[in-house]
Write a protein that holds these residues in place. Structure first.
Motif, PDB file in Angstrom:
ATOM      1  N   SER A 178       6.750  72.275 -18.608  1.00 22.23           N
ATOM      2  CA  SER A 178       6.763  71.500 -17.375  1.00 22.23           C
ATOM      3  C   SER A 178       5.875  72.105 -16.319  1.00 22.23           C
ATOM      4  CB  SER A 178       8.182  71.433 -16.831  1.00 22.23           C
ATOM      5  OG  SER A 178       8.595  72.723 -16.454  1.00 22.23           O
ATOM      6  N   SER A 179       5.638  71.327 -15.290  1.00 23.38           N
ATOM      7  CA  SER A 179       5.008  71.845 -14.088  1.00 23.38           C
ATOM      8  C   SER A 179       6.016  71.741 -12.963  1.00 23.38           C
ATOM      9  CB  SER A 179       3.759  71.029 -13.740  1.00 23.38           C
ATOM     10  OG  SER A 179       4.105  69.689 -13.513  1.00 23.38           O
ATOM     11  N   SER A 180       5.992  72.688 -12.040  1.00 25.74           N
ATOM     12  CA  SER A 180       6.998  72.691 -10.994  1.00 25.74           C
ATOM     13  C   SER A 180       6.471  73.459  -9.810  1.00 25.74           C
ATOM     14  CB  SER A 180       8.292  73.325 -11.505  1.00 25.74           C
ATOM     15  OG  SER A 180       9.194  73.495 -10.448  1.00 25.74           O
ATOM     16  N   SER A 181       6.922  73.089  -8.609  1.00 24.28           N
ATOM     17  CA  SER A 181       6.570  73.833  -7.411  1.00 24.28           C
ATOM     18  C   SER A 181       7.682  74.753  -6.979  1.00 24.28           C
ATOM     19  CB  SER A 181       6.244  72.855  -6.273  1.00 24.28           C
ATOM     20  OG  SER A 181       7.377  72.046  -6.004  1.00 24.28           O
ATOM     21  N   SER A 182       8.820  74.718  -7.671  1.00 20.86           N
ATOM     22  CA  SER A 182       9.950  75.559  -7.300  1.00 20.86           C
ATOM     23  C   SER A 182       9.780  76.945  -7.874  1.00 20.86           C
ATOM     24  CB  SER A 182      11.256  74.963  -7.823  1.00 20.86           C
ATOM     25  OG  SER A 182      12.315  75.864  -7.607  1.00 20.86           O
ATOM     26  N   LEU A 197       4.922  84.092 -11.867  1.00 19.26           N
ATOM     27  CA  LEU A 197       4.749  82.819 -11.169  1.00 19.26           C
ATOM     28  C   LEU A 197       5.045  82.960  -9.685  1.00 19.26           C
ATOM     29  CD1 LEU A 197       6.389  80.280 -13.656  1.00 19.26           C
ATOM     30  CD2 LEU A 197       4.009  81.022 -13.536  1.00 19.26           C
ATOM     31  N   ASP A 198       6.122  83.664  -9.379  1.00 16.99           N
ATOM     32  CA  ASP A 198       6.482  83.844  -7.966  1.00 16.99           C
ATOM     33  C   ASP A 198       5.405  84.610  -7.209  1.00 16.99           C
ATOM     34  OD1 ASP A 198       8.804  82.528  -8.582  1.00 16.99           O
ATOM     35  OD2 ASP A 198      10.036  84.342  -8.697  1.00 16.99           O
ATOM     36  N   ALA A 199       4.950  85.722  -7.805  1.00 15.92           N
ATOM     37  CA  ALA A 199       3.949  86.554  -7.130  1.00 15.92           C
ATOM     38  C   ALA A 199       2.629  85.811  -6.989  1.00 15.92           C
ATOM     39  CB  ALA A 199       3.755  87.855  -7.907  1.00 15.92           C
ATOM     40  N   ALA A 200       2.216  85.108  -8.033  1.00 11.98           N
ATOM     41  CA  ALA A 200       0.940  84.402  -7.981  1.00 11.98           C
ATOM     42  C   ALA A 200       0.981  83.262  -6.974  1.00 11.98           C
ATOM     43  CB  ALA A 200       0.587  83.880  -9.371  1.00 11.98           C
ATOM     44  N   ARG A 201       2.065  82.512  -6.968  1.00 12.14           N
ATOM     45  CA  ARG A 201       2.166  81.397  -6.026  1.00 12.14           C
ATOM     46  C   ARG A 201       2.142  81.895  -4.587  1.00 12.14           C
ATOM     47  NH1 ARG A 201       3.660  76.154  -5.542  1.00 12.14           N
ATOM     48  NH2 ARG A 201       3.710  75.935  -7.797  1.00 12.14           N
ATOM     49  N   ALA A 202       2.914  82.956  -4.322  1.00 11.43           N
ATOM     50  CA  ALA A 202       2.937  83.493  -2.960  1.00 11.43           C
ATOM     51  C   ALA A 202       1.553  83.991  -2.551  1.00 11.43           C
ATOM     52  CB  ALA A 202       3.965  84.617  -2.870  1.00 11.43           C
ATOM     53  N   GLY A 203       0.861  84.677  -3.475  1.00  8.36           N
ATOM     54  CA  GLY A 203      -0.463  85.183  -3.144  1.00  8.36           C
ATOM     55  C   GLY A 203      -1.480  84.083  -2.924  1.00  8.36           C
ATOM     56  N   LEU A 204      -1.452  83.055  -3.752  1.00  8.66           N
ATOM     57  CA  LEU A 204      -2.409  81.957  -3.600  1.00  8.66           C
ATOM     58  C   LEU A 204      -2.174  81.189  -2.304  1.00  8.66           C
ATOM     59  CD1 LEU A 204      -2.483  80.632  -7.272  1.00  8.66           C
ATOM     60  CD2 LEU A 204      -4.336  81.808  -6.064  1.00  8.66           C
TER      61      LEU A 204
END
Length: 805
Positions: A646-650, A571-578
């Motif tokens: 859940s969904s989260s932006s953190s 999740l961390d890697a994908a969010r940062a890349g997107l």
């Protein structure tokens, strides 16, 4: 060459000789009990002693016996494979007959034909009771034949008792007990069928007849309890077990087994009866116990568990939204996303994809499950209810994960239609493929939540080709969507030029079932293995990065939404890349693994990627007149399971700490620290000083929490000796100091700081950093009420992420 000396013959035998039967595990499984019964029935008439002994070192060739001449000399020998009545009789006559070198001059005794006939009837019945096959049909036939043999033996015994030389009452009792067991086993094999209930009633009648002549005979009460548990008479079973514990004759191990059986029965009585027990034709809302029908191993640590139940009475509440179910194990709960459809649930079918972690709680329990057929065999083998076997899973009714197509936890009130999402980009890893598959099915269905025009691209990250899960289902989704669904794979650790099984770690733990895929029993997708070559399905290698996602996924745009499913590191890697590619944070939805919470609201532990939920605590509300904040975490389980809650932006990984259920977080000090590692600093709100309010004890905590200034006593006891007095607790909001020197610092007696009316200050860190952050946090008034009610009236369950697995 000198002639080789011949080995002396065994013996001499004769009256007074002894036969010692091996009762070790292998010989017991091969019929030692029936052999002992044969010899104890016949040997006294031939003046031969019978004894039990340990292993003779010939396992697999049993039942084995050691033949010992009368005291005073001679040579012993071992008789192997004495596995029938005829062999037992021949061995007995061999030992009882005086040899030519024996000093005995008395002729060998002759066994009466009627005694031989009765003994053989009992022997053949015992061997049927110890049958190797435990298939229900085979067991039923064997038990019916055993009942016929035992009934004949009982008739002979009763005829003898009517003669002047009456037979033994203990012999008749033993025959009645054996027939009752045979009838009980037949009832167990038949289940709730009419014939099964009839066999159960006949078994109860035999045991009651024994009790009628011997009211203090504890084994008869135990057998009554077992049959009652088979036939659903649970309270009667409990009563019989409890009465047996009051009778003489039970050994320590037997008494302990009875207590374990009582504990299982208490659990069955405490839980709601299954729909089958109620006699219903439906399962209500679908919650309750589901039966494990099949287990399919997809990899060395992941399986699909096909569950069955009666069809629910109601239709699926979220047929075109993302949904999940809760799985309960005692007081622990996990959330799993099914890989089967809502229509299958309505038909009483549910498939769960579960990755088993050796240090997990619920996921490890999945790794020890058995199918119902396997459980029924184990039930017949151990003569115990199938309800006690590991083939049941307790589930909740379906629960909402996300509303579609809004990809939100709340229903859209703006009237937006399905055209809002034109492109759905999904990044998944591991068992995160379960919620991803749910979304893909809604895209591929023209009548689904996203409508007929939405397109979807899935980028699925796996360690190697052996770890790619649900490959057939993904190919089917891609093939049936008319070009609107594309699936691409990246392999992070695919060995080139060697068998990928060579790099698979060995996983072993007690009770692990045999359905996991392995080198000798690999999972083979019906559509063929993954094609990892250049330009084929697995076009990428390595972990997720911006360049890979730019090539595989659509670019940012007004109609593009991104969904991330998997462990925290992905999740961390994908969010940062997107976000580096230009996707807005509000266009990215992270679906995390389920929280570890308590079924009853008591101190559970949080897992990877948990969210803030609302929950009540009635005891705290009664005691302190308000709601509480519970902080939960787990320093013993590293599992990240496939349920999506859940969904989260953190994307920050943190570890939650435990707080006693009576504490309410509101204002400045003191901080609450957890011995498990990181600290969540917050404040405790209680009534004004002097009101007598106290902090209640919590027996459910598994990690000792502490005030910022002193440690609390261990949590699993109610009364504690008075430890040294703690230092004063400072009140950061008022500057006052509350002394606790006159109060023992235990959860049951320690008075918390006075009531404060400022907004809560919460800081996350470790040790002194948390305290410093808390002190530096600005004060603010209480937030205004929102649509969910005022902040003070809400009950928050804060489950913070533990970080990457």
């Amino acid at each position: 060459m000198a002639a080789m000396s011949r080995r002396p013959a065994a013996g001499p035998f004769g009256p007074g000789s002894r036969i010692s039967i091996c009762t070790h595990g292998a010989c017991t499984n091969q019929g030692a009990a029936a052999l002992i019964s044969d010899l104890e029935e016949l040997a006294p008439h031939l003046r031969v002693q019978v004894a039990r002994r340990g292993c003779l070192g010939m396992c697999g060739q049993g039942p084995n016996c050691l033949l010992e001449p009368p005291s005073g000399g001679g040579r012993q020998c071992v008789e192997r494979r004495v596995d029938s009545f005829q062999k037992a009789l021949a061995m007995l006559q061999k030992v009882a007959t005086p040899s030519s070198s024996s000093s005995s001059s008395s002729p060998p005794a002759v066994l009466p034909p009627q005694l031989l006939h009765r003994a053989q009837l009992k022997s053949d019945a015992l061997r049927l009771l110890q049958a190797v096959s435990f298939q229900p049909d085979s067991v039923l036939q064997s038990m019916q034949k055993a009942c016929q043999l035992l009934s004949s033996a009982i008739q002979l015994e009763m005829h003898e008792r009517s003669l002047p030389a009456a037979g033994s009452s203990s012999r008749l009792r033993d025959l009645m007990m054996l027939r009752g067991r045979a009838l009980g086993r037949a009832a167990l094999a038949m289940g709730n069928a009419l014939e099964g209930r009839q066999h159960g009633e006949a078994a109860l009648a035999d045991f009651r007849a024994v009790i009628g002549s011997e009211p203090q005979f504890a084994p008869a009460y135990l057998e009554l309890a077992k049959v009652c548990s088979f036939t659903g008479q649970l309270q009667q079973a409990v009563d019989f077990y409890r009465h047996a514990l009051t009778l003489p004759g039970l050994g320590a191990s037997e008494a302990e087994q009875v207590r374990r059986s009582l504990a299982k029965l208490d659990q069955r009585l405490a839980s709601a009866p299954s729909p089958q027990e109620k006699g219903n034709r439906h399962s209500g809302d679908g919650s309750g116990r589901w039966k494990v029908a099949r287990i399919t191993g997809l990899s060395h640590d992941s399986c699909i568990y096909n569950l069955e139940n009666l069809p629910p009475e109601e239709s699926h509440p979220f047929p075109h939204h993302a949904w999940h179910v809760q799985v309960f194990l005692g007081s622990t709960m996990r959330e799993y996303t099914p890989v089967s459809s809502a229509a299958a649930w309505e038909a009483g079918q549910l498939d769960l994809l579960v990755k088993t972690y050796t240090d997990g709680i619920v996921s490890k329990n999945f790794g020890t499950l058995r199918t119902f057929d396997e459980a029924l065999e184990a039930s017949l083998r151990t003569y115990s209810p199938v309800e006690d076997q590991a083939c049941w899973i307790t589930l909740s009714a379906p629960m909402l994960t996300l509303y579609l197509p809004a990809l939100s936890e709340e229903a859209s009130s703006s009237g937006e239609g399905t055209g809002d999402v034109e492109q759905l980009d999904i990044v998944a890893g591991g068992t995160g493929i379960a919620p991803a598959l749910q979304l893909l099915r809604e895209v591929m269905d023209p009548k689904g939540a996203f409508g007929p025009c939405c397109r979807a691209t899935l980028l699925y990250s796996s360690r190697s080709s052996l770890d790619v899960l649900l490959l057939d289902e993904l190919r089917a989704a891609e093939a049936s969507a008319g070009g609107r669904v594309a699936v691409r794979h990246t392999l992070t650790d695919q060995p080139e030029g060697e068998d990928p099984w060579e790099s698979v770690p060995s996983v072993h733990f007690a009770g692990r079932h045999g359905h996991f895929a392995s080198y000798f029993q690999p999972f083979e997708p019906e559509s063929g293995p993954l094609r990892p070559g250049c330009g084929e399905e697995a076009v990428f290698r390595g972990r997720l990065n911006s360049a890979m996602m730019e090539q595989a996924l659509a670019g940012p745009g007004r109609g593009t939404r991104c969904v991330l499913c998997g462990p925290q590191g992905l999740l961390d890697a994908a969010r940062a890349g997107l976000m580096a590619l230009g996707h807005l944070p509000e266009a990215i939805v992270s679906l995390r693994a389920s929280p570890i919470t308590s079924k009853k609201g008591a101190g559970g532990w949080a897992g990877t990627g948990d969210r803030v939920q609302e929950q009540t605590c009635g005891q705290a509300e009664t005691r302190l007149g308000s709601k509480i904040v519970l902080l939960r975490g787990d320093d013993s389980s590293g599992e990240s399971e496939s349920g999506i809650a859940s969904s989260s932006s953190s994307s920050t990984g943190r570890r939650a700490v435990a707080v006693p259920p009576a504490i309410r977080v509101s204002a400045a000090s003191p901080s609450i620290a957890g011995s498990a590692g990181a600290v969540l600093a917050c404040n405790v709100k209680v009534p004004p000083s002097g009101s007598g309010a106290t902090v209640m004890s919590s027996a459910s905590l598994t990690s000792t929490p502490s005030w910022s200034t002193h440690d609390a006593p261990p949590p699993l006891a109610e009364e504690w000796a008075r430890p040294p007095a703690p230092p004063p607790l400072s009140n950061k909001a008022t500057g006052a100091s509350t002394s606790a020197t006159s109060v023992a610092p235990s959860w049951s007696t320690h008075v918390a700081p006075p009531l404060l009316d400022k907004a809560p200050k919460v800081a996350v860190g470790s040790g002194s950093k948390a305290a410093a952050a808390l002190a530096a946090a600005p004060e603010a008034p209480w937030p205004a009420a929102d649509s969910r009610g005022s902040f003070a009236d809400r009950v928050l369950l804060a489950n913070l992420s533990r970080g990457p697995c």
